[in-house]
Scaffold this motif. Structure first.
Motif, PDB file in Angstrom:
ATOM      1  N   LEU A   1      -0.562  55.946  -0.915  1.00  0.00           N
ATOM      2  CA  LEU A   1      -0.508  56.997  -1.922  1.00  0.00           C
ATOM      3  C   LEU A   1       0.672  56.768  -2.855  1.00  0.00           C
ATOM      4  O   LEU A   1       1.584  55.995  -2.556  1.00  0.00           O
ATOM      5  CB  LEU A   1      -0.347  58.373  -1.251  1.00  0.00           C
ATOM      6  N   THR A   2       0.666  57.460  -3.987  1.00  0.00           N
ATOM      7  CA  THR A   2       1.849  57.498  -4.830  1.00  0.00           C
ATOM      8  C   THR A   2       2.727  58.647  -4.367  1.00  0.00           C
ATOM      9  O   THR A   2       2.275  59.564  -3.664  1.00  0.00           O
ATOM     10  CB  THR A   2       1.481  57.700  -6.309  1.00  0.00           C
ATOM     11  N   LEU A   3       3.976  58.644  -4.766  1.00  0.00           N
ATOM     12  CA  LEU A   3       4.909  59.688  -4.358  1.00  0.00           C
ATOM     13  C   LEU A   3       4.481  61.065  -4.838  1.00  0.00           C
ATOM     14  O   LEU A   3       4.861  62.076  -4.241  1.00  0.00           O
ATOM     15  CB  LEU A   3       6.309  59.361  -4.883  1.00  0.00           C
ATOM     16  N   HIS A   4       3.699  61.099  -5.891  1.00  0.00           N
ATOM     17  CA  HIS A   4       3.235  62.379  -6.430  1.00  0.00           C
ATOM     18  C   HIS A   4       2.418  63.154  -5.407  1.00  0.00           C
ATOM     19  O   HIS A   4       2.313  64.383  -5.484  1.00  0.00           O
ATOM     20  CB  HIS A   4       2.400  62.127  -7.689  1.00  0.00           C
ATOM     21  N   HIS A   5       1.839  62.472  -4.433  1.00  0.00           N
ATOM     22  CA  HIS A   5       0.948  63.111  -3.472  1.00  0.00           C
ATOM     23  C   HIS A   5       1.614  63.367  -2.124  1.00  0.00           C
ATOM     24  O   HIS A   5       0.933  63.646  -1.136  1.00  0.00           O
ATOM     25  CB  HIS A   5      -0.307  62.247  -3.283  1.00  0.00           C
ATOM     26  N   VAL A   6       2.946  63.280  -2.081  1.00  0.00           N
ATOM     27  CA  VAL A   6       3.681  63.510  -0.835  1.00  0.00           C
ATOM     28  C   VAL A   6       4.800  64.514  -1.082  1.00  0.00           C
ATOM     29  O   VAL A   6       5.525  64.414  -2.067  1.00  0.00           O
ATOM     30  CB  VAL A   6       4.280  62.192  -0.294  1.00  0.00           C
ATOM     31  N   THR A   7       4.937  65.499  -0.190  1.00  0.00           N
ATOM     32  CA  THR A   7       6.063  66.424  -0.236  1.00  0.00           C
ATOM     33  C   THR A   7       6.762  66.383   1.120  1.00  0.00           C
ATOM     34  O   THR A   7       6.121  66.182   2.154  1.00  0.00           O
ATOM     35  CB  THR A   7       5.630  67.871  -0.529  1.00  0.00           C
TER      36      THR A   7
END
Length: 214
Positions: free
Chosen positions: A101-107
C-alpha cells in the motif's frame, strides 16, 4: 476492541511530500475504525482507479525517498517527541510495505490498552484497502523490533473482544487467514494457528476463558 481509556490519535497532521516537488503525497490523519468486526467497510468509498483519477507510477528510488522523508518529518513534528514519532512513522512505512500500500492508506496511533513502561510501547496500525474501503487493524506489539510480525486484530471467537488472531509477516499470511478464518475454539485448547500472544492479550473480557489468568 473496547478501550479502557478514550481513543486518541496523533494530534499533528502528518504528510509526506515528494522529495523534489515538495507537494504533499501522503496523509496519515484518517480516524481509526470502530471495533465491532475484523473488516470495516466505508460506505461510498472510491478506490484509486475511480473515474477522473489517474494512476500514478512511482519508481523504487522515489518511493524510498518518500519513506525516508516521511519518517524524518514525522519524528520532528510528533507531539509525542522525536523517538516516539519515529516509532509511529516507521511502523506506518513497514505496514504499507508489507501490504503493498501507499502511506496514504495506513494510519498509526498509540495503543492505550497495552501500556508498558519500557521503550517502544505497542502501536495500533490500520490499513484501508484502496479498492473496497475494507479496513484491517494490526498491533505492533514491539515496534522497535522491526522483524516481529504484525498481529492482526479481530473478535475473539468466545468473548468478541478485539484480540490477536494471526501473525502477519507478509501479504500471503493475510491471504491465508482471510481464506480460512480463525480456527474454532469450542472450549478446547488454543490451536497452534493462533498467535502465542492470543491468550495473554489484555483486551479479552474478564470472564473470557481464553484471556489472561487473573
Amino acid at each position: 476492541m473496547q478501550h479502557s481509556q478514550p481513543e486518541t490519535h496523533l494530534g499533528t497532521r502528518l504528510t509526506c511530500e515528494h522529495p523534489t516537488t515538495a507537494k504533499p503525497l501522503e496523509d496519515l490523519s484518517d480516524p481509526r475504525p470502530g471495533a465491532d468486526s475484523l473488516h470495516h467497510r466505508t460506505p461510498g468509498h472510491r478506490g484509486p482507479f475511480a473515474e477522473g483519477r489517474a494512476q500514478v507510477t512511482t519508481s523504487i528510488a522515489e518511493a524510498a525517498q518518500i519513506a525516508a522523508v516521511f519518517i524524518q518529518r514525522s519524528a520532528a513534528a510528533s507531539e509525542f517527541g522525536p523517538y516516539r514519532g519515529a516509532d509511529l512513522a516507521r511502523t506506518a512505512v513497514r505496514l504499507a510495505s508489507t501490504l503493498s500500500l501507499t502511506l496514504h492508506h495506513v494510519t498509526v496511533s498509540p495503543d492505550w490498552l497495552r501500556r508498558r513502561t519500557t521503550p517502544g510501547e505497542p502501536l495500533l496500525a490500520t490499513a484501508t484497502c484502496p479498492a473496497t474501503g475494507t479496513r484491517y487493524e494490526f498491533l505492533a506489539r514491539q515496534p522497535l523490533h522491526e522483524d516481529d510480525a504484525f498481529e492482526l486484530l479481530g473478535p475473539c471467537p468466545t468473548c468478541k473482544a478485539r484480540v490477536p488472531l494471526a501473525d502477519i509477516r507478509h501479504l500471503a499470511d493475510l491471504g491465508t487467514f482471510l481464506a480460512t478464518g480463525p480456527t474454532p475454539l469450542d472450549g478446547g485448547p488454543i490451536p497452534p494457528t493462533y498467535p502465542t500472544t492470543f491468550a495473554d492479550d489484555e483486551a479479552h473480557t474478564p470472564t473470557c476463558p481464553y484471556g489472561p489468568t487473573p
